[in-house]
Motif scaffolding. Sequence first.
Motif, PDB file in Angstrom:
ATOM      1  N   THR A 208     -31.290 -22.930  17.897  1.00 46.39           N
ATOM      2  CA  THR A 208     -31.058 -22.455  19.263  1.00 46.39           C
ATOM      3  C   THR A 208     -29.880 -23.187  19.904  1.00 46.39           C
ATOM      4  O   THR A 208     -28.978 -22.564  20.470  1.00 46.39           O
ATOM      5  CB  THR A 208     -32.305 -22.673  20.136  1.00 46.39           C
ATOM      6  OG1 THR A 208     -33.416 -22.049  19.498  1.00 46.39           O
ATOM      7  CG2 THR A 208     -32.109 -22.079  21.519  1.00 46.39           C
TER       8      THR A 208
ATOM      9  N   MET B 256     -26.413 -21.497  21.028  1.00 44.93           N
ATOM     10  CA  MET B 256     -25.993 -21.563  22.431  1.00 44.93           C
ATOM     11  C   MET B 256     -24.620 -22.180  22.561  1.00 44.93           C
ATOM     12  O   MET B 256     -23.746 -21.645  23.248  1.00 44.93           O
ATOM     13  CB  MET B 256     -26.990 -22.383  23.243  1.00 44.93           C
ATOM     14  CG  MET B 256     -28.183 -21.566  23.678  1.00 44.93           C
ATOM     15  SD  MET B 256     -29.358 -22.540  24.639  1.00 44.93           S
ATOM     16  CE  MET B 256     -28.308 -23.174  25.922  1.00 44.93           C
TER      17      MET B 256
ATOM     18  N   LYS C 151     -21.956 -19.799  21.353  1.00 38.13           N
ATOM     19  CA  LYS C 151     -21.758 -18.675  22.274  1.00 38.13           C
ATOM     20  C   LYS C 151     -21.001 -19.126  23.523  1.00 38.13           C
ATOM     21  O   LYS C 151     -20.014 -18.528  23.919  1.00 38.13           O
ATOM     22  CB  LYS C 151     -23.114 -18.093  22.703  1.00 38.13           C
ATOM     23  CG  LYS C 151     -23.851 -17.370  21.602  1.00 38.13           C
ATOM     24  CD  LYS C 151     -23.294 -15.966  21.374  1.00 38.13           C
ATOM     25  CE  LYS C 151     -23.971 -15.360  20.163  1.00 38.13           C
ATOM     26  NZ  LYS C 151     -23.846 -13.941  20.026  1.00 38.13           N
ATOM     27  N   ILE C 152     -21.488 -20.183  24.089  1.00 35.13           N
ATOM     28  CA  ILE C 152     -20.879 -20.673  25.329  1.00 35.13           C
ATOM     29  C   ILE C 152     -19.394 -20.920  25.141  1.00 35.13           C
ATOM     30  O   ILE C 152     -18.547 -20.480  25.921  1.00 35.13           O
ATOM     31  CB  ILE C 152     -21.562 -21.973  25.799  1.00 35.13           C
ATOM     32  CG1 ILE C 152     -22.959 -21.659  26.320  1.00 35.13           C
ATOM     33  CG2 ILE C 152     -20.728 -22.672  26.875  1.00 35.13           C
ATOM     34  CD1 ILE C 152     -23.799 -22.888  26.600  1.00 35.13           C
TER      35      ILE C 152
ATOM     36  N   GLN D 188     -17.045 -17.861  24.575  1.00 31.69           N
ATOM     37  CA  GLN D 188     -16.889 -16.902  25.665  1.00 31.69           C
ATOM     38  C   GLN D 188     -15.586 -17.114  26.412  1.00 31.69           C
ATOM     39  O   GLN D 188     -15.065 -18.209  26.461  1.00 31.69           O
ATOM     40  CB  GLN D 188     -18.061 -17.113  26.628  1.00 31.69           C
ATOM     41  CG  GLN D 188     -18.731 -15.861  27.057  1.00 31.69           C
ATOM     42  CD  GLN D 188     -19.416 -15.174  25.889  1.00 31.69           C
ATOM     43  OE1 GLN D 188     -19.982 -15.829  25.036  1.00 31.69           O
ATOM     44  NE2 GLN D 188     -19.365 -13.853  25.877  1.00 31.69           N
TER      45      GLN D 188
ATOM     46  N   ILE E 226     -18.479 -16.575  32.663  1.00 32.23           N
ATOM     47  CA  ILE E 226     -19.680 -17.018  31.958  1.00 32.23           C
ATOM     48  C   ILE E 226     -20.178 -18.359  32.476  1.00 32.23           C
ATOM     49  O   ILE E 226     -21.353 -18.549  32.757  1.00 32.23           O
ATOM     50  CB  ILE E 226     -19.427 -17.060  30.437  1.00 32.23           C
ATOM     51  CG1 ILE E 226     -20.705 -17.402  29.683  1.00 32.23           C
ATOM     52  CG2 ILE E 226     -18.331 -18.045  30.072  1.00 32.23           C
ATOM     53  CD1 ILE E 226     -21.705 -16.288  29.637  1.00 32.23           C
ATOM     54  N   THR E 227     -19.245 -19.287  32.623  1.00 32.52           N
ATOM     55  CA  THR E 227     -19.641 -20.601  33.103  1.00 32.52           C
ATOM     56  C   THR E 227     -20.246 -20.497  34.490  1.00 32.52           C
ATOM     57  O   THR E 227     -21.294 -21.086  34.776  1.00 32.52           O
ATOM     58  CB  THR E 227     -18.432 -21.549  33.157  1.00 32.52           C
ATOM     59  OG1 THR E 227     -17.871 -21.613  31.854  1.00 32.52           O
ATOM     60  CG2 THR E 227     -18.846 -22.934  33.601  1.00 32.52           C
TER      61      THR E 227
ATOM     62  N   SER F  66     -21.690 -17.933  35.851  1.00 34.57           N
ATOM     63  CA  SER F  66     -22.998 -17.293  35.782  1.00 34.57           C
ATOM     64  C   SER F  66     -24.046 -18.278  35.307  1.00 34.57           C
ATOM     65  O   SER F  66     -25.140 -18.383  35.854  1.00 34.57           O
ATOM     66  CB  SER F  66     -22.983 -16.135  34.788  1.00 34.57           C
ATOM     67  OG  SER F  66     -21.857 -15.338  34.994  1.00 34.57           O
ATOM     68  N   LEU F  67     -23.679 -19.026  34.282  1.00 33.36           N
ATOM     69  CA  LEU F  67     -24.617 -19.991  33.717  1.00 33.36           C
ATOM     70  C   LEU F  67     -24.995 -21.026  34.746  1.00 33.36           C
ATOM     71  O   LEU F  67     -26.177 -21.325  34.955  1.00 33.36           O
ATOM     72  CB  LEU F  67     -23.973 -20.702  32.526  1.00 33.36           C
ATOM     73  CG  LEU F  67     -24.007 -19.942  31.211  1.00 33.36           C
ATOM     74  CD1 LEU F  67     -23.164 -20.667  30.177  1.00 33.36           C
ATOM     75  CD2 LEU F  67     -25.446 -19.822  30.725  1.00 33.36           C
ATOM     76  N   LEU F  68     -23.977 -21.559  35.380  1.00 34.33           N
ATOM     77  CA  LEU F  68     -24.239 -22.621  36.345  1.00 34.33           C
ATOM     78  C   LEU F  68     -25.112 -22.098  37.476  1.00 34.33           C
ATOM     79  O   LEU F  68     -26.023 -22.781  37.928  1.00 34.33           O
ATOM     80  CB  LEU F  68     -22.924 -23.192  36.876  1.00 34.33           C
ATOM     81  CG  LEU F  68     -22.235 -24.123  35.873  1.00 34.33           C
ATOM     82  CD1 LEU F  68     -20.887 -24.578  36.408  1.00 34.33           C
ATOM     83  CD2 LEU F  68     -23.117 -25.336  35.560  1.00 34.33           C
TER      84      LEU F  68
ATOM     85  N   LEU G 252     -27.213 -19.683  37.291  1.00 30.74           N
ATOM     86  CA  LEU G 252     -28.543 -19.447  36.747  1.00 30.74           C
ATOM     87  C   LEU G 252     -29.393 -20.707  36.633  1.00 30.74           C
ATOM     88  O   LEU G 252     -30.584 -20.713  36.940  1.00 30.74           O
ATOM     89  CB  LEU G 252     -28.415 -18.795  35.367  1.00 30.74           C
ATOM     90  CG  LEU G 252     -29.722 -18.430  34.676  1.00 30.74           C
ATOM     91  CD1 LEU G 252     -30.423 -17.320  35.438  1.00 30.74           C
ATOM     92  CD2 LEU G 252     -29.463 -18.000  33.241  1.00 30.74           C
ATOM     93  N   ILE G 253     -28.780 -21.780  36.176  1.00 32.96           N
ATOM     94  CA  ILE G 253     -29.569 -22.967  35.892  1.00 32.96           C
ATOM     95  C   ILE G 253     -29.652 -23.956  37.037  1.00 32.96           C
ATOM     96  O   ILE G 253     -30.384 -24.928  36.953  1.00 32.96           O
ATOM     97  CB  ILE G 253     -29.029 -23.693  34.640  1.00 32.96           C
ATOM     98  CG1 ILE G 253     -27.595 -24.167  34.842  1.00 32.96           C
ATOM     99  CG2 ILE G 253     -29.134 -22.803  33.414  1.00 32.96           C
ATOM    100  CD1 ILE G 253     -26.945 -24.653  33.579  1.00 32.96           C
ATOM    101  N   LYS G 254     -28.932 -23.685  38.073  1.00 29.09           N
ATOM    102  CA  LYS G 254     -28.958 -24.621  39.203  1.00 29.09           C
ATOM    103  C   LYS G 254     -30.288 -24.564  39.934  1.00 29.09           C
ATOM    104  O   LYS G 254     -30.897 -23.512  40.003  1.00 29.09           O
ATOM    105  CB  LYS G 254     -27.799 -24.323  40.160  1.00 29.09           C
ATOM    106  CG  LYS G 254     -26.799 -25.501  40.187  1.00 29.09           C
ATOM    107  CD  LYS G 254     -25.593 -25.159  41.054  1.00 29.09           C
ATOM    108  CE  LYS G 254     -24.393 -25.965  40.576  1.00 29.09           C
ATOM    109  NZ  LYS G 254     -23.141 -25.241  40.809  1.00 29.09           N
TER     110      LYS G 254
END
Lengths: 167, 167
Positions: free
Chosen positions: A142, A146, A149-150, A153, A158-159, A161-163, A165-167
Amino acid sequence: MEYQEAKDKFISTWGSLGTLWGINKAMAQIQSLLFISTKPLSMEEIMEELKISRGNTSMNLRQLMDWGIVTKELIPGERKEFFTTEKDVQELARHIAKERSRREIKPVIKILKDVSSIKDDGTEKTKELIKQTKALHDLAETADAMMNKIVNQEQNWITKSLLKLIK
Amino acid sequence: MEYQEAKDKFISTWGSLGTLWGINKAMAQIQSLLFISTKPLSMEEIMEELKISRGNTSMNLRQLMDWGIVTKELIPGERKEFFTTEKDVQELARHIAKERSRREIKPVIKILKDVSSIKDDGTEKTKELIKQTKALHDLAETADAMMNKIVNQEQNWITKSLLKLIK
DNA sequence: TTAAACTTTCAATAATTATTGAAAGTTTAT
DNA sequence: ATAAACTTTCAATAATTATTGAAAGTTTAA
């Protein structure tokens, strides 16, 4: 802090970070020297700047080229070879991540898979070995996926969106 | 593959992966031995299994405890000390990521920040140093933040969301 | 207490890894 | 062809890092 001091600090910090992560000092220092250089450098210049021998410089430049992060530059009219490193950090990270995955992570994942696939003889210790190596295998797979992929991109959307999402 | 072979393969693979990432062999091997053990192990048992000296075992157990991934276990009626490692891979990854961030990444980020903050004297080489170390700083900070967030999250929903997002 | 059971420390040594430098190899200009 | 300009290779050596083992330290039971 003046230019020279900042430059030395950057190169030596990067060099010692390298050793901490299994990359040798000279290799890390050559890369960092090229990274902040405004023009391609010759072997002479690198040796001179870092005070390392010709042999050492040659071998480590080769390794950096094998990693795909340094390339030879041919300068018209010049006999000797010049070197540059990938200047875009994003691209640099991509190369390094990809290579480390291929050389180091993937082979370990393969072994974890083999080990976790031994036949269950019903003993407690075998069950534990299977269970734990399987868990490690899944985690490694995993994480590796990850990371790749990260890093592959297009940056930004993407960064972000990720940030978010996880914040 | 039989139990013993699989076990040896796991321990030695993990050990050499360790050295590749700047973690010493004995430390990685002790941790992996504990990781697949069905019960806490004493120093004697670890020495015996891995064929390493008492001093080496003691020092590396200490380091593993400093990293927060191995703990002493007191077994009632037993004089000697026993050791266990964190058995949950998720938790293990969390500890390791957190410690590496604290010990290795954060200090480098600090230096990158300092270096990229020198005053711009207008020369090309200074501009380049600032630009490149700033880019590295931003990358390192983002990567560090992402890693910590990811690893601190409750598993599953987050991993699934992430994987879905980046696929 | 004290002595046995156990752990830690650390100077000495071994093992590993990096570096040098000079000889061998290669390329280019004439 | 040949020699100058340059790069690579690799055995020798240096530097670094890991490991040992025994002495010193600590804890516990009697």
